[in-house]
Design an enzyme around this catalytic site. Structure first.
Site, mmCIF file in Angstrom:
data_model
loop_
_atom_site.group_PDB
_atom_site.id
_atom_site.type_symbol
_atom_site.label_atom_id
_atom_site.label_comp_id
_atom_site.label_asym_id
_atom_site.label_seq_id
_atom_site.Cartn_x
_atom_site.Cartn_y
_atom_site.Cartn_z
ATOM 1 N N GLU A 152 -5.779 -8.242 -0.968
ATOM 2 C CA GLU A 152 -6.385 -7.808 0.068
ATOM 3 C C GLU A 152 -7.955 -7.404 -0.001
ATOM 4 O OE1 GLU A 152 -4.559 -5.186 3.094
ATOM 5 O OE2 GLU A 152 -2.738 -5.720 2.772
ATOM 6 N N GLU A 162 0.750 -0.953 -0.186
ATOM 7 C CA GLU A 162 0.016 0.046 -0.072
ATOM 8 C C GLU A 162 0.750 1.054 -0.162
ATOM 9 O OE1 GLU A 162 -2.954 -0.443 3.167
ATOM 10 O OE2 GLU A 162 -4.245 -1.640 1.878
HETATM 11 P P1 P53 Z 1 -6.949 -2.417 9.430
HETATM 12 C C1 P53 Z 1 -6.283 1.864 5.454
HETATM 13 C C2 P53 Z 1 -7.026 2.022 4.188
HETATM 14 C C3 P53 Z 1 -7.069 0.733 3.881
HETATM 15 C C4 P53 Z 1 -6.144 -0.456 4.068
HETATM 16 O O1 P53 Z 1 -6.914 -2.603 8.048
HETATM 17 C C5 P53 Z 1 -5.383 -0.290 5.063
HETATM 18 C C6 P53 Z 1 -5.458 1.026 5.916
HETATM 19 C C7 P53 Z 1 -4.597 1.057 7.269
HETATM 20 O O2 P53 Z 1 -5.238 0.783 8.233
HETATM 21 O O3 P53 Z 1 -4.494 -1.007 5.422
HETATM 22 C C8 P53 Z 1 -4.340 -2.589 4.999
HETATM 23 O O4 P53 Z 1 -6.163 -3.499 9.969
HETATM 24 C C9 P53 Z 1 -3.203 -3.038 5.354
HETATM 25 C C10 P53 Z 1 -3.220 -4.430 6.390
HETATM 26 C C11 P53 Z 1 -4.221 -3.917 7.351
HETATM 27 C C12 P53 Z 1 -5.604 -3.901 6.299
HETATM 28 O O5 P53 Z 1 -5.649 -3.058 5.443
HETATM 29 O O6 P53 Z 1 -6.398 -1.143 9.730
HETATM 30 O O7 P53 Z 1 -2.409 -3.622 4.306
HETATM 31 O O8 P53 Z 1 -1.834 -4.162 7.020
HETATM 32 O O9 P53 Z 1 -4.549 -4.832 8.466
HETATM 33 C C13 P53 Z 1 -6.920 -3.576 7.329
HETATM 34 O O10 P53 Z 1 -8.794 -2.731 9.667
#
Ligand code: P53
Length: 476
Positions: A374, A176
């Site tokens: 993801e 990201e």
């Molecule tokens: P969490 C922000 C927006 C979209 C994805 O996020 C993001 C974030 C950062 O918070 O992160 C990704 O755990 C990232 C992972 C993360 C996952 O999305 O904040 O690549 O490490 O855990 C979900 O709910």
């Protein structure tokens, strides 16, 4: 084509710092994730000056995957995973980041982990830098403000490409990388680039400079991988939140276009090996004098990625306002609520159609294979007295997204390599540091305060995803 191709990479995704724990084992050094405390929705994680006594650092133990990975991979195999996306903690291989020689105990850990995956027919998909750069590089070098960090990263990349070339084919460089487009908040600059802003500092050019060094480092890593073994495939990793105009007013449309420029130019550099003209013009308008050399430009041109990995959780919306005549995008101020979609408990807009749109957007722009690395639904799970978790909301979220993904493949002709939902086993949230924001098919008994047995159990979604994979996406 009627469905997903043969060999479609169904799996799950995690990142080292969010599940391994063992933060000081096997010679591991402290990473940026080790100095972030637990926060909550609306309560930012605190970034402390080193590890301080009396603070709660949820990543130190995480879910103890470091000791339990064999059992966890057995559960992934039971679901039928074809691949497993994780990251290599840079600090296991180079504990400080600036050493000349790697740490053998760290290398051995990932040898064992990848062997365990392969034993079950699960292909590892590996991110090199997923929010976990060595903290020493932050303290001594200023993180990615510093050009020297390119060399440290490339050394790390070469060591792991050479070591694991026969075990890992699919890699991504920076997770990201475009989160830091949101430079007014402290989270993304620190997790992406190890940057702590000084009071009053003009943040924006610092972000562009750090991102430039990362893009050069990524390109040099791609080039090195090809020299080490031409069968390796190296992708970028972009956080895709497509930005819609709130209305069809032409200025709203232009605002959305500018916002997309400002959030996704990173992909242009990764894929095309050069900066888009709109960004060069923006640098000139703002008077940003960045350190971008002719050598850097040559490196970028020689290190274009093989595929685009991306995360998709939500879409955004924006609108033009009278106080912003140039329609400049500032992620901390320019977003508005989309009245047509619902939100998660953490305020993330739920928009399955946005995934189909995103797949088409990437494909139309770049014509490179895509990999959804993801996607998922962070929610509060309730464990029944018999231990079961009836997470129908997660099944609903994921099945709606897979339906749209299928339309993109079957109806629109997008080339898609695979799908790895996020947090296939419950882990520490990156954004909030919470345990209770859960994504998993596998429940982990641990709460926000760090209490619990760490025991694993299968949620309802576990059995659902098992059928999704065995039917190659036909049974949703
Ligand atoms: P969490 C922000 C927006 C979209 C994805 O996020 C993001 C974030 C950062 O918070 O992160 C990704 O755990 C990232 C992972 C993360 C996952 O999305 O904040 O690549 O490490 O855990 C979900 O709910």
């Amino acid at each position: 084509m009627s469905g997903f191709k043969e060999g479609f990479l169904w799996g799950g995704a995690v990142a080292a710092h969010q599940l391994e724990g063992g933060w000081q084992e096997g010679g591991k050094g402290a990473s940026v994730a080790d100095v972030m405390t637990a926060g909550a929705h609306g309560v930012p994680r605190e970034i402390t000056d080193g590890v301080l006594p009396g603070k709660n650092y949820p990543n130190h133990q995480a879910i103890d995957f470091y000791h339990r990975y064999k059992d966890d991979i057995t559960l992934f195999a039971e679901m039928g995973f074809k691949c497993f996306r994780t990251s290599i903690a840079w600090t296991r291989i180079f504990p400080l980041g600036d050493e000349r020689q790697p740490n053998e105990a760290g290398l051995k850990f990932y040898d064992d982990l990848f062997d365990e995956c392969l034993k079950h027919g699960i292909e590892p998909v590996i991110t090199l830098s997923h929010f976990e750069m060595p903290y020493h590089l932050v303290k001594e070098y200023g993180g990615w403000r510093n050009r020297q960090v390119i060399d440290f990263f490339v050394r790390f990349a070469k060591v792991v490409f050479a070591r694991y070339q026969h075990k890992v084919k699919y890699w991504m460089t920076f997770n990201e990388i475009n989160n830091q487009a949101n430079f007014h908040e402290d989270f993304a600059p620190f997790t992406n680039s190890g940057i702590k802003y000084r009071p009053g500092e003009d943040r924006e050019p610092v972000m562009f400079q750090a991102a430039h060094y990362e893009l050069v480092a990524s390109a040099l890593a791609v080039k090195a991988a090809r020299e080490i073994n031409p069968t390796l495939r190296i992708g970028c990793m972009i956080a895709m939140c497509p930005i819609y105009p709130l209305t069809c007013a032409p200025d709203d449309m232009m605002m959305a276009m500018n916002a997309m420029h400002r959030r996704y130019w990173f992909t242009d550099v990764h894929v095309r090996g050069k900066y888009p003209q709109h960004l060069l013009n923006y640098f000139a308008r703002r008077g940003f004098a960045l350190d971008i050399t002719a050598e850097d430009r040559a490196a970028l041109a020689q290190g274009c990625v093989d595929y685009i990995g991306f995360s998709y959780y939500m879409s955004f919306a924006t609108k033009a306002t009278a106080d912003n005549p140039q329609l400049d995008y500032d992620e901390s101020k320019s977003l508005v609520t989309n009245p047509y979609v619902k939100q998660s408990d953490w305020g993330w807009q739920i928009d399955p159609v946005g995934l189909r749109y995103s797949l088409n957007w990437f494909w139309d722009h770049y014509q490179l294979p895509l990999f959804i690395v993801e996607n998922g639904f962070g929610a509060i799970d309730v464990r029944e007295s018999d231990g079961s978790v009836n997470d129908q909301y997660r099944i609903d979220y994921l099945s709606a997204h897979i339906r749209e993904m299928k339309k993109a493949v079957v109806e629109d002709g997008v080339e898609l390599m695979g799908y790895t939902p996020w947090g296939c086993i419950d882990l520490v949230s990156a954004g909030t540091g919470e345990m209770k924001k859960r994504y998993g098919f596998i429940y982990v008994d641990k709460d926000n305060e760090g209490q619990g047995t760490l025991a694993r159990s299968r949620k309802k979604s576990f059995f659902w995803y098992q059928k999704v994979i065995s039917s190659n996406g036909e049974t949703l």
